[in-house]
Design a protein around this motif. Structure first.
Motif, short mmCIF file in Angstrom:
data_model
loop_
_atom_site.label_atom_id
_atom_site.label_comp_id
_atom_site.label_asym_id
_atom_site.label_seq_id
_atom_site.Cartn_x
_atom_site.Cartn_y
_atom_site.Cartn_z
N UNK A 43 0.84 4.87 11.10
CA UNK A 43 0.61 4.21 9.85
C UNK A 43 0.34 5.10 8.44
N UNK A 44 -0.82 5.83 8.77
CA UNK A 44 -1.17 6.73 7.68
C UNK A 44 0.10 7.52 7.06
N UNK A 45 0.72 8.30 7.99
CA UNK A 45 1.87 9.01 7.80
C UNK A 45 2.81 8.32 7.12
N UNK A 46 3.29 7.13 7.38
CA UNK A 46 4.18 5.96 6.62
C UNK A 46 3.73 5.93 5.36
N UNK A 47 2.52 5.37 5.32
CA UNK A 47 1.93 5.11 3.78
C UNK A 47 1.65 6.47 3.14
N UNK A 48 1.70 7.42 3.34
CA UNK A 48 1.56 8.63 2.77
C UNK A 48 2.71 9.01 2.11
N UNK A 49 3.76 8.72 2.82
CA UNK A 49 5.42 9.17 2.55
C UNK A 49 5.87 8.15 1.72
N UNK A 50 5.31 7.00 1.42
CA UNK A 50 5.89 6.13 0.49
C UNK A 50 6.93 5.40 1.24
N UNK A 51 7.02 5.17 2.66
CA UNK A 51 7.79 4.48 3.36
C UNK A 51 7.50 3.17 3.73
N UNK A 52 7.78 2.00 2.68
CA UNK A 52 7.22 0.96 2.67
C UNK A 52 8.04 0.14 4.14
N UNK A 53 9.23 0.28 4.28
CA UNK A 53 9.81 -0.38 5.39
C UNK A 53 9.18 0.00 6.85
N UNK A 54 8.97 1.57 6.96
CA UNK A 54 8.26 1.87 8.27
C UNK A 54 6.91 1.13 8.50
N UNK A 55 6.13 1.37 7.10
CA UNK A 55 4.75 0.96 7.15
C UNK A 55 4.77 -0.37 7.50
N UNK A 107 -6.56 8.16 -1.14
CA UNK A 107 -6.34 6.76 -0.34
C UNK A 107 -6.06 7.43 1.13
N UNK A 108 -5.11 8.43 1.28
CA UNK A 108 -4.53 8.87 2.48
C UNK A 108 -5.87 9.52 3.15
N UNK A 109 -6.51 10.25 2.35
CA UNK A 109 -7.71 11.04 3.14
C UNK A 109 -8.82 10.02 3.48
N UNK A 110 -9.10 8.97 2.88
CA UNK A 110 -10.26 7.97 3.13
C UNK A 110 -9.80 7.43 4.44
N UNK A 111 -8.20 7.02 4.62
CA UNK A 111 -7.85 6.41 5.94
C UNK A 111 -7.93 7.50 6.94
N UNK A 112 -7.67 8.74 6.91
CA UNK A 112 -7.79 9.41 8.02
C UNK A 112 -9.28 9.65 8.35
N UNK A 113 -10.17 9.76 7.31
CA UNK A 113 -11.67 9.77 7.73
C UNK A 113 -12.07 8.73 8.57
N UNK A 169 0.94 -1.25 -0.04
CA UNK A 169 0.00 -0.01 -0.01
C UNK A 169 0.88 1.31 0.09
N UNK A 170 1.98 1.24 0.64
CA UNK A 170 3.06 2.41 0.73
C UNK A 170 3.52 2.74 -0.78
N UNK A 171 3.45 1.85 -1.57
CA UNK A 171 4.10 1.99 -2.87
C UNK A 171 2.89 2.54 -3.79
N UNK A 172 1.64 2.26 -3.45
CA UNK A 172 0.50 2.63 -4.26
C UNK A 172 -0.47 3.90 -3.73
N UNK A 173 0.17 4.43 -2.71
CA UNK A 173 -0.81 5.41 -2.04
C UNK A 173 -1.05 6.61 -2.82
N UNK A 174 -2.29 6.95 -2.77
CA UNK A 174 -2.61 8.31 -3.28
C UNK A 174 -3.17 9.34 -2.29
N UNK A 175 -3.24 10.52 -2.64
CA UNK A 175 -3.78 11.60 -1.61
C UNK A 175 -5.21 11.37 -1.17
#
Length: 226
Positions: free
Chosen positions: A182-194, A105-111, A97-103
């Motif tokens: 988790x959302x912060x790491x996903x939105x940053x595209x940081x796959x290892x941290x996510x 997607x991040x908004x949906x997770x934060x909601x 998911x970190x490698x495919x994340x869009x803005x």
């Protein structure tokens, strides 16, 4: 819940029962009598039986010979195994998911996180656990790993039962820092941290379980009829 001239389908009955189980309105161990299900939903016994069979397939209901159907009541060993299995699968979905994340997607997770907070603030822990599961399934959807998402649907459903039995109040949900990080790491595209955060999050849920805790089963009428 039910009504009208035309009988509702077994799928709809199963969905409404599953939603009530996920939201902890029907407790683990509650007896699900076919006739009572039929009366509450206004359907035939055949439709009620088909709905309960569907829930049994999802592992939300146990059918016991000569005793009927009951909402599943996972034991301590199963509780740990389910969450361990989720940790294995969700390490992969978080990384992907970190490698495919869009803005969006991040908004949906934060909601979803905001909804979790609102539910917990109202003291609705069952709703919080349900939304926690939806958060994890949304990450699986974003990952594009459809087979893993399908496997996780059942594990997340079983996790809801586990948290209803063994969760400790608000710790039964996931409304605090883990989801935000988790959302912060996903939105940053940081796959290892996510991936690391996901595994840590689920391991923390395992360690938070009160495996000696028990719930009081209700009658189906108590659970569903105001």
């Amino acid at each position: 819940m039910a009504g009208g001239i035309q009988e509702i389908s077994s799928d709809r009955v199963a969905t409404e029962l599953a939603d009530a189980i996920h939201a902890h309105r029907i407790a683990p161990g509650t007896k699900l009598n076919e006739d009572e299900v039929g009366t509450i939903f206004g359907v035939s016994r055949t439709v009620a039986r088909a709905a309960l069979q569907s829930l049994a397939h999802m592992r939300l209901v146990d059918r016991r010979p000569n005793r009927g159907a009951y909402v599943a009541h996972p034991g301590p060993t199963e509780a740990i195994e389910v969450l361990e299995a989720r940790a294995l699968l969700e390490a992969s979905t978080a990384r992907a998911a970190a490698l495919r994340m869009s803005d969006a997607d991040a908004g949906a997770l934060r909601a979803l996180i905001a909804e979790e907070h609102a539910a917990e603030a109202e003291g609705n822990h069952g709703r919080g656990v349900y939304l926690c599961g939806q958060f994890h399934l949304e990450i699986a959807r974003i990952s594009g790993k459809e087979t893993l998402r399908e496997l996780l649907e059942q594990l997340v459903a079983r996790s809801s039962l586990i948290m209803a039995i063994y969760g400790r109040g608000s710790t039964a949900g996931c409304v605090n820092a883990p989801h935000h990080r988790l959302v912060d790491a996903l939105a940053a595209g940081d796959a290892d941290r996510a991936e690391w955060l996901m595994v840590e999050h689920l391991q923390t849920l395992i360690s938070s379980l009160d495996l000696d805790r028990r719930t009081r089963p209700l009658s189906l009428k108590e659970a569903l009829v105001p």
